[in-house]
Design a protein around this motif. Structure first.
Motif, PDB file in Angstrom:
ATOM      1  N   SER A 138       0.818  -1.206   0.000  1.00  0.00           N
ATOM      2  CA  SER A 138       0.000   0.000   0.000  1.00  0.00           C
ATOM      3  C   SER A 138       0.851   1.256   0.000  1.00  0.00           C
ATOM      4  O   SER A 138       1.974   1.263   0.499  1.00  0.00           O
ATOM      5  CB  SER A 138      -0.898   0.022   1.237  1.00  0.00           C
ATOM      6  OG  SER A 138      -1.597   1.242   1.303  1.00  0.00           O
ATOM      7  N   ARG A 139       0.253   2.330  -0.510  1.00  0.00           N
ATOM      8  CA  ARG A 139       0.871   3.653  -0.487  1.00  0.00           C
ATOM      9  C   ARG A 139       0.222   4.543   0.573  1.00  0.00           C
ATOM     10  O   ARG A 139       0.394   5.750   0.552  1.00  0.00           O
ATOM     11  CB  ARG A 139       0.735   4.292  -1.869  1.00  0.00           C
ATOM     12  CG  ARG A 139       1.481   3.502  -2.955  1.00  0.00           C
ATOM     13  CD  ARG A 139       1.086   3.942  -4.342  1.00  0.00           C
ATOM     14  NE  ARG A 139      -0.292   3.459  -4.581  1.00  0.00           N
ATOM     15  CZ  ARG A 139      -1.037   3.823  -5.606  1.00  0.00           C
ATOM     16  NH1 ARG A 139      -0.596   4.671  -6.489  1.00  0.00           N
ATOM     17  NH2 ARG A 139      -2.258   3.337  -5.754  1.00  0.00           N
ATOM     18  N   LEU A 140      -0.528   3.942   1.507  1.00  0.00           N
ATOM     19  CA  LEU A 140      -1.187   4.711   2.558  1.00  0.00           C
ATOM     20  C   LEU A 140      -0.152   5.381   3.453  1.00  0.00           C
ATOM     21  O   LEU A 140       0.864   4.779   3.797  1.00  0.00           O
ATOM     22  CB  LEU A 140      -2.083   3.799   3.394  1.00  0.00           C
ATOM     23  CG  LEU A 140      -2.912   4.467   4.493  1.00  0.00           C
ATOM     24  CD1 LEU A 140      -3.911   5.458   3.913  1.00  0.00           C
ATOM     25  CD2 LEU A 140      -3.633   3.406   5.324  1.00  0.00           C
ATOM     26  N   ASP A 141      -0.427   6.602   3.853  1.00  0.00           N
ATOM     27  CA  ASP A 141       0.433   7.341   4.777  1.00  0.00           C
ATOM     28  C   ASP A 141       0.704   6.463   6.002  1.00  0.00           C
ATOM     29  O   ASP A 141      -0.235   5.990   6.647  1.00  0.00           O
ATOM     30  CB  ASP A 141      -0.291   8.630   5.175  1.00  0.00           C
ATOM     31  CG  ASP A 141       0.474   9.488   6.166  1.00  0.00           C
ATOM     32  OD1 ASP A 141       1.304   8.964   6.936  1.00  0.00           O
ATOM     33  OD2 ASP A 141       0.210  10.700   6.186  1.00  0.00           O
ATOM     34  N   PRO A 142       1.965   6.236   6.347  1.00  0.00           N
ATOM     35  CA  PRO A 142       2.289   5.369   7.492  1.00  0.00           C
ATOM     36  C   PRO A 142       1.662   5.841   8.811  1.00  0.00           C
ATOM     37  O   PRO A 142       1.342   5.020   9.669  1.00  0.00           O
ATOM     38  CB  PRO A 142       3.819   5.412   7.566  1.00  0.00           C
ATOM     39  CG  PRO A 142       4.254   5.797   6.189  1.00  0.00           C
ATOM     40  CD  PRO A 142       3.161   6.671   5.640  1.00  0.00           C
ATOM     41  N   ALA A 143       1.479   7.143   8.975  1.00  0.00           N
ATOM     42  CA  ALA A 143       0.853   7.655  10.205  1.00  0.00           C
ATOM     43  C   ALA A 143      -0.605   7.214  10.298  1.00  0.00           C
ATOM     44  O   ALA A 143      -1.097   6.902  11.387  1.00  0.00           O
ATOM     45  CB  ALA A 143       0.962   9.178  10.265  1.00  0.00           C
ATOM     46  N   ILE A 144      -1.293   7.164   9.175  1.00  0.00           N
ATOM     47  CA  ILE A 144      -2.683   6.688   9.158  1.00  0.00           C
ATOM     48  C   ILE A 144      -2.690   5.171   9.337  1.00  0.00           C
ATOM     49  O   ILE A 144      -3.458   4.629  10.125  1.00  0.00           O
ATOM     50  CB  ILE A 144      -3.404   7.096   7.865  1.00  0.00           C
ATOM     51  CG1 ILE A 144      -3.525   8.622   7.776  1.00  0.00           C
ATOM     52  CG2 ILE A 144      -4.783   6.442   7.774  1.00  0.00           C
ATOM     53  CD1 ILE A 144      -4.039   9.143   6.450  1.00  0.00           C
ATOM     54  N   ALA A 145      -1.818   4.477   8.614  1.00  0.00           N
ATOM     55  CA  ALA A 145      -1.755   3.008   8.697  1.00  0.00           C
ATOM     56  C   ALA A 145      -1.508   2.547  10.128  1.00  0.00           C
ATOM     57  O   ALA A 145      -2.077   1.544  10.563  1.00  0.00           O
ATOM     58  CB  ALA A 145      -0.671   2.478   7.765  1.00  0.00           C
ATOM     59  N   ALA A 146      -0.699   3.283  10.865  1.00  0.00           N
ATOM     60  CA  ALA A 146      -0.372   2.901  12.244  1.00  0.00           C
ATOM     61  C   ALA A 146      -1.587   2.978  13.161  1.00  0.00           C
ATOM     62  O   ALA A 146      -1.617   2.321  14.205  1.00  0.00           O
ATOM     63  CB  ALA A 146       0.746   3.789  12.778  1.00  0.00           C
ATOM     64  N   ARG A 147      -2.589   3.758  12.792  1.00  0.00           N
ATOM     65  CA  ARG A 147      -3.786   3.922  13.620  1.00  0.00           C
ATOM     66  C   ARG A 147      -4.844   2.846  13.361  1.00  0.00           C
ATOM     67  O   ARG A 147      -5.802   2.724  14.126  1.00  0.00           O
ATOM     68  CB  ARG A 147      -4.390   5.300  13.377  1.00  0.00           C
ATOM     69  CG  ARG A 147      -3.449   6.422  13.814  1.00  0.00           C
ATOM     70  CD  ARG A 147      -3.988   7.780  13.472  1.00  0.00           C
ATOM     71  NE  ARG A 147      -5.253   8.016  14.177  1.00  0.00           N
ATOM     72  CZ  ARG A 147      -6.064   9.029  13.901  1.00  0.00           C
ATOM     73  NH1 ARG A 147      -5.761   9.880  12.949  1.00  0.00           N
ATOM     74  NH2 ARG A 147      -7.179   9.183  14.577  1.00  0.00           N
ATOM     75  N   LEU A 148      -4.678   2.054  12.304  1.00  0.00           N
ATOM     76  CA  LEU A 148      -5.680   1.052  11.933  1.00  0.00           C
ATOM     77  C   LEU A 148      -5.504  -0.234  12.721  1.00  0.00           C
ATOM     78  O   LEU A 148      -4.390  -0.714  12.901  1.00  0.00           O
ATOM     79  CB  LEU A 148      -5.585   0.735  10.435  1.00  0.00           C
ATOM     80  CG  LEU A 148      -5.860   1.873   9.469  1.00  0.00           C
ATOM     81  CD1 LEU A 148      -5.652   1.398   8.039  1.00  0.00           C
ATOM     82  CD2 LEU A 148      -7.255   2.437   9.663  1.00  0.00           C
TER      83      LEU A 148
END
Length: 144
Positions: A27-37
């Motif tokens: 994925s190319r999702l922002d790592p800061a957002i990914a860490a919250r999932l």
């Protein structure tokens, strides 16, 4: 950048079916957002979809990190199909598009609230919403 209407096949989670601790597909999702999932064992987060102006609940679908990335960066609702094992952009084949107005993450990080401008029915059956079958509620009478 417009989203392609063609499905894109995702990579399998991990051979042997062992759940991945993070995203199941690249994925190319922002790592800061990914860490919250907080994802399910197959790398997914539930997405509750509602009409942005009325609050009407339209459907529930699933997103992985890449589907969320595509949704956030294209403005078109993109989901992961558990049955077909591929991404799908809502409306790509039906013409019943979802234009994203906002996305919110719940307090636990395990569900998304996607507010959209729905064009046409949201449900594959042709209904406006997928929640058209009310179930009977039988509440016992209170005793004194």
């Amino acid at each position: 950048m417009p989203a392609s209407d063609a499905p894109v096949t995702g990579a399998p989670a991990i051979p042997g079916g062992v759940p991945a601790p993070g995203p199941a597909r690249p994925s190319r999702l922002d790592p800061a957002i990914a860490a919250r999932l907080r994802r399910s064992p197959d790398g997914l987060v539930a997405a509750v979809v509602r009409q942005h102006d009325s609050g009407e609940v339209l459907m529930v679908a699933w997103m992985d990190d890449e589907a969320l990335h595509r949704t956030l960066t294209t403005g078109r609702a993109t989901y992961w199909s558990r049955s077909r094992q591929e991404y799908w952009v809502k409306g790509a084949t039906s013409g019943h598009h979802q234009y994203v107005r906002s996305v919110a993450l719940d307090c636990d990080g395990d569900a998304l609230l996607v507010s959209v401008d729905q064009v046409g029915p949201a449900c594959h059956t042709g209904h406006r919403t997928c929640f058209f079958s009310e179930l009977p509620i039988s509440v016992p009478e209170a005793t004194s």
